[in-house]
Design an enzyme around this catalytic site. Sequence first.
Site, short mmCIF file in Angstrom:
data_model
loop_
_atom_site.label_atom_id
_atom_site.label_comp_id
_atom_site.label_asym_id
_atom_site.label_seq_id
_atom_site.Cartn_x
_atom_site.Cartn_y
_atom_site.Cartn_z
N GLU A 280 49.16 -42.41 40.99
CA GLU A 280 49.51 -43.84 40.85
C GLU A 280 49.30 -44.29 39.40
O GLU A 280 50.12 -45.00 38.83
CB GLU A 280 48.67 -44.71 41.79
CG GLU A 280 48.96 -44.48 43.26
CD GLU A 280 50.43 -44.67 43.62
OE1 GLU A 280 51.05 -45.64 43.17
OE2 GLU A 280 50.97 -43.82 44.34
N TRP A 283 52.13 -43.38 37.45
CA TRP A 283 53.32 -44.25 37.59
C TRP A 283 53.30 -45.33 36.51
O TRP A 283 54.33 -45.74 35.98
CB TRP A 283 53.37 -44.91 38.98
CG TRP A 283 54.11 -44.09 39.99
CD1 TRP A 283 53.57 -43.36 41.00
CD2 TRP A 283 55.55 -43.90 40.07
NE1 TRP A 283 54.58 -42.74 41.71
CE2 TRP A 283 55.79 -43.05 41.16
CE3 TRP A 283 56.63 -44.38 39.34
CZ2 TRP A 283 57.08 -42.67 41.55
CZ3 TRP A 283 57.92 -43.99 39.70
CH2 TRP A 283 58.12 -43.15 40.79
N TRP A 311 75.87 -59.99 43.36
CA TRP A 311 74.66 -60.76 43.69
C TRP A 311 75.04 -62.17 44.12
O TRP A 311 76.12 -62.67 43.78
CB TRP A 311 73.73 -60.86 42.48
CG TRP A 311 73.28 -59.55 41.92
CD1 TRP A 311 73.66 -59.00 40.73
CD2 TRP A 311 72.35 -58.63 42.50
NE1 TRP A 311 73.03 -57.79 40.54
CE2 TRP A 311 72.21 -57.54 41.61
CE3 TRP A 311 71.61 -58.61 43.69
CZ2 TRP A 311 71.39 -56.46 41.86
CZ3 TRP A 311 70.79 -57.54 43.93
CH2 TRP A 311 70.68 -56.47 43.04
N ASN A 346 50.51 -53.36 46.79
CA ASN A 346 51.71 -52.62 46.39
C ASN A 346 52.73 -52.46 47.52
O ASN A 346 53.93 -52.66 47.32
CB ASN A 346 51.32 -51.24 45.85
CG ASN A 346 52.55 -50.44 45.42
OD1 ASN A 346 53.31 -50.87 44.57
ND2 ASN A 346 52.77 -49.30 46.06
N TRP A 364 67.71 -58.99 41.16
CA TRP A 364 66.32 -58.53 41.02
C TRP A 364 65.61 -59.19 39.85
O TRP A 364 64.40 -59.39 39.87
CB TRP A 364 66.24 -57.00 40.92
CG TRP A 364 66.99 -56.39 39.76
CD1 TRP A 364 68.27 -55.92 39.76
CD2 TRP A 364 66.51 -56.18 38.41
NE1 TRP A 364 68.62 -55.44 38.52
CE2 TRP A 364 67.56 -55.58 37.67
CE3 TRP A 364 65.31 -56.44 37.77
CZ2 TRP A 364 67.44 -55.25 36.32
CZ3 TRP A 364 65.18 -56.10 36.42
CH2 TRP A 364 66.24 -55.51 35.71
N TRP A 387 60.69 -53.21 39.86
CA TRP A 387 61.81 -53.99 40.43
C TRP A 387 63.08 -53.15 40.47
O TRP A 387 63.84 -53.17 41.43
CB TRP A 387 62.02 -55.31 39.67
CG TRP A 387 61.12 -56.37 40.21
CD1 TRP A 387 59.87 -56.69 39.77
CD2 TRP A 387 61.37 -57.22 41.34
NE1 TRP A 387 59.33 -57.68 40.56
CE2 TRP A 387 60.22 -58.03 41.53
CE3 TRP A 387 62.43 -57.39 42.22
CZ2 TRP A 387 60.12 -58.97 42.55
CZ3 TRP A 387 62.34 -58.33 43.24
CH2 TRP A 387 61.20 -59.11 43.41
#
Length: 480
Positions: A280, A283, A311, A346, A364, A387
């Site tokens: 993690e 990441w 969108w 998360n 987004w 995102w």
Amino acid sequence: MTTDAPTIVWFNNTLRLADHPALTKAVATGPVVPVFVLDDQHAGTWKMGAASRWWLYHSLRSLGADLKKRGVDLILRRGDTVAVLTELATEIGAQAVNFTRDYEPGSGERESALKDALAEQGVACRRFKGRLLVEPEDIRTKTGAIYKVYTPFWRSLSSSIDIGPGSDEPGQIASCADEIESDDLDTWALCPTRPNWAEDWSNSWTPGERGARDRLDDFLDDGLKGYDTERDRPDHAGTSRLSPHLHFGEISPQAIWRATTVRNGGVASLDADRETFLKELVWREFSAHLLFHFDHLPNSAFKENFNAFPWKNDDAALEAWQKGKTGYPIVDAGMRELYATGWMHNRVRMITASFLIKHLLVPWQQGEAWFWDTLVDADLASNSASWQWVAGSGADASPYFRIFNPITQGQKFDPEGDYVRKWVPEIAKLPNKVLHAPFEADARTLDTAGVTLGKTYPLPIVDHSAARARALAAYEKIKG
Ligand code: FAD
């Protein structure tokens, strides 16, 4: 070699004293002038959000107190960083400015401009590492390309990482003889007042280096065991909550890596829980590397076909999502946790983001902007990469067609409903069977629990199956 001319240590993204090479070097050289510059102009559109400003205020207070104990005052200035630092260097006759490297868009240019401006005055400019585990230039695929996929990035980083011993906080720090003007932190208006939505935040967060270290110790003592499975449970305290501390540089990723691998008598080990936790952490690293190489990441899709996605700009839907009034309990619980605490688990970040992007078809970037303003750990790299991961438009993204079902996600990751009951108290009395889908409850169950849909708790703003079909149809238009 020591000198009487002071060194300015620009505390930009590293609000700590330990494991801080720019500071360690300065302390060994002579008097030190620690400075923080609030430079909203440099940040442009991504000026620090409201929740992060609250954190910054408390973190600076903590840093200021830690420095004072060692004999120096933290100088606060506001304005264009290059101008502020060069003026200060002239003012105090500094011999050098030391700082920790930054990787966000525009930072390299700013660092070069600072170096040039200082060189004109005969002042040295020294850049140090301290924010990432590996420099972006030092990690490449076998063919010399930039990593765009996480797993090989992790393999390469974890097999070659070389974590040094780190450095302790300095003891006494020599100060500069001059009286140096500083802003009063309270005049920067970093904390909310009317309303003061952060009133209780100090009960759950302790910004600053000591708070970061305590958080890490608590996590390693009580949280790491079982992390591999517990990290997905928003109803349990199964993650470290180190993200804001890491973002503000109150603790280094190296310190976390060291403490995680070398524990219990100094034996290095990497069981499943440790490995998952470090993955993690990587990441975060991967996100920073992506942003370094692709600086458009916060604004436009990594996979360009997504820029043509049909969108819907739907202000009412966006507002229902922001306020936690979508009629889907796990989504509403997450959005309310975010607003109330400045943080969201998360798993729930993934569910809420997916709901906004796929169920509501809202771009987004609008969710990214809301998170930016409301998260205490808002981080340009991790926020934009995450995102885009959820949207399916990112470098190593979840495929678009994998659409989270907010009902089954709730049932799976909050099986007893504790998380939803905490944040959506108006439906707390519903039985577990319908807690994650109140609209499926019969009239008697709703009545017994004191719930009137559309009145005490919203009806779903979209139907899950219809929204799923609409999202997949929209995706067909850009699939190519
Ligand atoms: P832990 O599980 O304890 O993980 C340890 C550390 O690893 C974290 O503190 C964090 O630095 C890093 N980390 C963990 N997961 C991720 C991840 N998926 N991506 C990058 N780093 C990770 N994280 C931020 O720090 N800032 C953000 O602005 C941010 N925005 C996000 C937006 C969305 C839509 C999503 C899905 C995720 C986002 N994340 C962000 C990633 C992740 O949710 C948080 O880092 C994590 O929840 C922080 O909690 P923790 O410290 O308890 O994590």
